[in-house]
Design an enzyme around this catalytic site. Structure first.
Site, PDB file in Angstrom:
ATOM      1  N   PRO A   2     -46.242 -11.943  25.510  1.00 15.44           N
ATOM      2  CA  PRO A   2     -46.987 -10.725  25.853  1.00 15.44           C
ATOM      3  C   PRO A   2     -47.850 -10.279  24.675  1.00 15.44           C
ATOM      4  CG  PRO A   2     -44.636 -10.483  26.329  1.00 15.44           C
ATOM      5  CD  PRO A   2     -44.805 -11.752  25.555  1.00 15.44           C
ATOM      6  N   GLU A   3     -49.118 -10.024  24.939  1.00 15.73           N
ATOM      7  CA  GLU A   3     -50.020  -9.515  23.908  1.00 15.73           C
ATOM      8  C   GLU A   3     -50.348  -8.064  24.259  1.00 15.73           C
ATOM      9  OE1 GLU A   3     -53.235 -12.339  23.162  1.00 15.73           O
ATOM     10  OE2 GLU A   3     -51.973 -13.986  23.814  1.00 15.73           O
TER      11      GLU A   3
END
Ligand SMILES: [Zn+2]
Length: 278
Positions: A2-3
């Protein structure tokens, strides 16, 4: 992993449920004590139980629950960490590592905030709120107002690495990972394997704008689902189908029809168009 857009999506999903809620119980399942940094499970529980969640912040890829007792509960989802909120009894998923039981004046029954993590790299820690900044990256958040074009230019000029490495460095800017670095470089028309310090001011201007556009577009799609990412309701994001280069090696560039290439760079699979980017 996840960014920024995925972590921000989770934050926005959770806010209506967790703000003002009281943590009744914090249960870290047997065998997963390693996810709690610098503390025992018992000490973590004693710190958070009974406190209220006053604020849910995000900095880069970190989620920060600010508690009423002057502590901050800092979470990094790493590769596959995911929070899932549910209103009633939730059977334990086989990848569940911990669960938090919360109550709030805004709903009647207890809610469950489950933390699932297939790869087990996610981390939790609790620190006094005044020490929060020591535990999160020093770079400005990529969507915050303190991330400016001048700041980016100054930092890139001092980096003796490739652009890709520089943008992955959370001390330069916090929140970008492999997906959005490749996508931002494409939108800016700059090859990710260029030397960061060789970019001219015009190119940095294009890059700065491209980072904002790329992240905001992904946020509108609810993030990118690659591997296991799901939002706080267990649903995948829709941005992968909108990627221009990421995971599109061997396919045609949507702008120029050239074949998208993938190279190994900075230890990461790096995607770019050999014609649109120079
Ligand atoms: Zn192209």
């Amino acid at each position: 992993m996840p960014e920024l857009p995925e972590v921000e999506t989770v934050r926005r999903d959770l806010i209506p449920y967790v703000l003002g809620a009281t943590i009744q119980r914090a249960i870290v399942h047997r065998g997963f004590s390693r996810m709690i940094k610098d503390s025992s499970i018992k000490a973590f529980r004693e710190t958070v139980e009974g406190s209220q969640i006053e604020e849910l912040r995000r900095h880069g890829k970190y989620l920060i629950f600010r508690l009423s007792n002057g502590r901050s509960w800092i979470v990094h989802l790493r590769m596959t960490g995911a929070f899932l909120i549910s209103s009633d009894y939730r059977p334990r998923d086989r990848h569940e590592r911990a669960r938090i039981r919360i109550t709030s004046p805004s709903y009647t029954s207890e809610m469950v905030l489950a933390f699932n993590d297939v790869r087990r790299f996610g981390t939790w820690e609790c620190v006094p709120t005044e020490h929060e900044n020591d535990r999160i990256p020093s770079g400005p958040d990529a969507l915050a107002i303190d991330f400016t074009q001048d700041d980016l230019l100054g930092k890139l000029q001092s980096k003796d690495t490739s652009l890709k490495s520089a943008l992955l460095d959370q001390a330069v800017v916090a929140g970008l990972g492999n997906i959005y670095v490749d996508e931002s470089c494409f939108l800016a028309g700059i090859r990710p394997d260029r030397k960061a310090k060789n970019l001219c001011a015009r190119e940095v201007e294009r890059l700065y704008d491209a980072i904002g556009t790329t992240l905001n577009r992904a946020l509108e799609q609810g993030g990118t689902s690659f591997r296991n990412y799901v939002n706080a309701f267990g649903l995948p994001g829709g941005a992968l189908s909108h990627c221009q280069v990421y995971q599109r090696d061997g396919q045609c560039c949507r702008i120029c029809d050239s074949t998208i290439l993938k190279i190994k760079h900075a230890g990461r699979g790096t995607h770019y168009c050999p014609v649109c980017q120079d």
